[in-house]
Design a protein around this motif. Structure first.
Motif, mmCIF file in Angstrom:
data_model
loop_
_atom_site.group_PDB
_atom_site.id
_atom_site.type_symbol
_atom_site.label_atom_id
_atom_site.label_comp_id
_atom_site.label_asym_id
_atom_site.label_seq_id
_atom_site.Cartn_x
_atom_site.Cartn_y
_atom_site.Cartn_z
ATOM 1 N N GLY A 25 -54.712 26.298 112.970
ATOM 2 C CA GLY A 25 -54.946 27.253 111.903
ATOM 3 C C GLY A 25 -56.386 27.704 111.866
ATOM 4 O O GLY A 25 -57.246 27.180 112.576
ATOM 5 N N PRO A 26 -56.672 28.709 111.047
ATOM 6 C CA PRO A 26 -58.027 29.265 110.993
ATOM 7 C C PRO A 26 -59.011 28.339 110.289
ATOM 8 O O PRO A 26 -58.625 27.489 109.487
ATOM 9 N N VAL A 27 -60.287 28.541 110.596
ATOM 10 C CA VAL A 27 -61.358 27.875 109.862
ATOM 11 C C VAL A 27 -61.594 28.685 108.597
ATOM 12 O O VAL A 27 -61.735 29.906 108.650
ATOM 13 N N LYS A 28 -61.645 28.014 107.449
ATOM 14 C CA LYS A 28 -61.793 28.706 106.168
ATOM 15 C C LYS A 28 -62.973 28.133 105.388
ATOM 16 O O LYS A 28 -63.121 26.912 105.289
ATOM 17 N N LEU B 9 -80.485 40.210 84.632
ATOM 18 C CA LEU B 9 -79.034 40.209 84.769
ATOM 19 C C LEU B 9 -78.638 39.365 85.977
ATOM 20 O O LEU B 9 -79.247 39.488 87.044
ATOM 21 N N CYS B 10 -77.631 38.516 85.804
ATOM 22 C CA CYS B 10 -77.094 37.716 86.904
ATOM 23 C C CYS B 10 -75.595 37.971 87.010
ATOM 24 O O CYS B 10 -74.900 38.054 85.994
ATOM 25 N N THR B 11 -75.116 38.101 88.217
ATOM 26 C CA THR B 11 -73.680 38.226 88.447
ATOM 27 C C THR B 11 -73.286 37.277 89.570
ATOM 28 O O THR B 11 -74.118 36.874 90.383
ATOM 29 N N ARG B 12 -72.010 36.942 89.616
ATOM 30 C CA ARG B 12 -71.522 36.007 90.625
ATOM 31 C C ARG B 12 -70.368 36.589 91.415
ATOM 32 O O ARG B 12 -69.636 37.445 90.925
ATOM 33 N N GLY B 13 -70.242 36.083 92.615
ATOM 34 C CA GLY B 13 -69.117 36.449 93.446
ATOM 35 C C GLY B 13 -68.562 35.220 94.129
ATOM 36 O O GLY B 13 -69.323 34.337 94.539
ATOM 37 N N VAL B 14 -67.248 35.138 94.230
ATOM 38 C CA VAL B 14 -66.573 34.044 94.924
ATOM 39 C C VAL B 14 -65.631 34.663 95.943
ATOM 40 O O VAL B 14 -64.856 35.569 95.607
ATOM 41 N N ALA B 15 -65.696 34.202 97.183
ATOM 42 C CA ALA B 15 -64.873 34.815 98.229
ATOM 43 C C ALA B 15 -64.550 33.813 99.324
ATOM 44 O O ALA B 15 -65.271 32.823 99.526
ATOM 45 N N LEU B 16 -63.482 34.119 100.040
ATOM 46 C CA LEU B 16 -63.017 33.273 101.144
ATOM 47 C C LEU B 16 -63.243 33.983 102.471
ATOM 48 O O LEU B 16 -62.965 35.174 102.597
ATOM 49 N N GLY B 17 -63.755 33.242 103.449
ATOM 50 C CA GLY B 17 -63.922 33.769 104.798
ATOM 51 C C GLY B 17 -63.098 32.958 105.790
ATOM 52 O O GLY B 17 -63.079 31.725 105.715
ATOM 53 N N GLU B 18 -62.406 33.649 106.695
ATOM 54 C CA GLU B 18 -61.560 32.978 107.676
ATOM 55 C C GLU B 18 -61.921 33.430 109.090
ATOM 56 O O GLU B 18 -62.294 34.576 109.306
ATOM 57 N N ALA B 19 -61.787 32.506 110.034
ATOM 58 C CA ALA B 19 -61.982 32.829 111.447
ATOM 59 C C ALA B 19 -60.945 32.069 112.263
ATOM 60 O O ALA B 19 -60.784 30.857 112.098
ATOM 61 N N GLU B 20 -60.238 32.802 113.110
ATOM 62 C CA GLU B 20 -59.175 32.187 113.898
ATOM 63 C C GLU B 20 -59.729 31.362 115.055
ATOM 64 O O GLU B 20 -60.810 31.647 115.581
ATOM 65 N N LEU B 21 -58.970 30.337 115.438
ATOM 66 C CA LEU B 21 -59.288 29.495 116.593
ATOM 67 C C LEU B 21 -58.172 29.626 117.617
ATOM 68 O O LEU B 21 -57.018 29.358 117.310
ATOM 69 N N GLU B 22 -58.507 30.058 118.830
ATOM 70 C CA GLU B 22 -57.508 30.131 119.886
ATOM 71 C C GLU B 22 -57.340 28.785 120.563
ATOM 72 O O GLU B 22 -56.241 28.370 120.907
ATOM 73 N N ASN B 23 -58.452 28.105 120.761
ATOM 74 C CA ASN B 23 -58.420 26.774 121.390
ATOM 75 C C ASN B 23 -59.033 25.786 120.419
ATOM 76 O O ASN B 23 -60.247 25.692 120.293
#
Length: 248
Positions: free
Chosen positions: A151-154, A168-182
């Motif tokens: 499965g991908p690295v998340k 002023l302060c704001t926040r962001g939350v997000a997911l990053g994925e990268a696939e693994l072939e081997n």
């Protein structure tokens, strides 16, 4: 009068200029950018060759973030030679089908360009609250190159943007994925991890900027408003609470 500029892909015909009568030359888009960026930040500059029935030459579509900047550019550049021998024609695009109905979020690099223009290079900063591996495995406790779960690295990133002058302060939350072939190649695992981390940080930065509205006054001064329509439950948490939530 004032205009609201969002950290989103500019929408609407009022922010888009059509330039035609352009002569072929090397670096045409660069020349157009040099001329029109003097009136305000640009989202994109695209030059295209004329259709066969229109004869030789090029036309260009230029997108501004601000309708006011686009209007000033049109008035100043229409009928001028700019960087070529013959004058060009510049008009504000009439409303057409094809403009997206919902504005898309800007990517992180475009957000930074826009923030630097309106807020100044020292007018804002960002810092990562946490960057957590959520791939379903703990990469630190397994032997490098012996990863058995497919499965991908998340990675999940929580990031905060601060506008110092505007408090002023704001926040962001997000997911990053990268696939693994081997999944047994240690080098590929490291590379995928870096890609996932970079993507998560960039998406979180973009998410944080979506909560900021730039109010550009006629005098050129910029005020800032918080975009409450983009507010998320995590915005009310302390940094320690948010970090703990992400880690869980």
């Amino acid at each position: 009068m004032a205009e609201v500029v969002e950290f989103r892909v500019p929408m609407g015909s009022a922010r888009t200029l059509l330039v035609w009568g352009l002569e072929p030359e090397p670096g045409l888009e660069h020349s157009l950018f040099s001329v029109f960026s003097k009136f305000g930040p640009l989202y994109s500059v695209r030059a295209h060759s004329n259709a066969a029935v229109a004869g030789p030459g090029y036309y260009a579509v230029i997108k501004f973030y601000s309708a006011g900047d686009a209007s000033r550019a049109q008035q100043a550049c229409n009928g001028q030679r700019l960087f070529q021998k013959s004058p060009v024609k510049v008009c504000v695009c009439t409303k057409q089908k094809g403009f997206q109905e919902q504005a898309l979020a800007l990517n992180s690099s475009k957000c930074q360009e826009l923030a630097n223009h309106y807020l100044g290079f020292n007018g804002w900063s960002s810092h990562i609250i946490t960057l957590q591996n959520v791939s379903g495995f703990d990469g630190e406790n397994e032997e490098l190159g012996k990863r058995f779960q497919k499965g991908p690295v998340k990675y999940l990133c929580a990031l905060e943007v601060t506008l110092h002058q505007h408090r002023l302060c704001t926040r962001g939350v997000a997911l990053g994925e990268a696939e693994l072939e081997n999944n047994e190649d240690p080098l590929e695992f490291v590379t995928a991890t870096r890609r996932a981390q970079k993507l998560a940080v960039g998406k979180a930065l973009s998410c944080a900027f979506q909560k900021i509205l730039l109010v550009v006054l006629e005098s050129g001064k910029v005020a800032v408003e918080y975009n409450s329509s983009q507010e998320e439950p995590t915005d009310s948490l302390t940094q320690e609470e948010l970090k703990g939530l992400v880690e869980v």
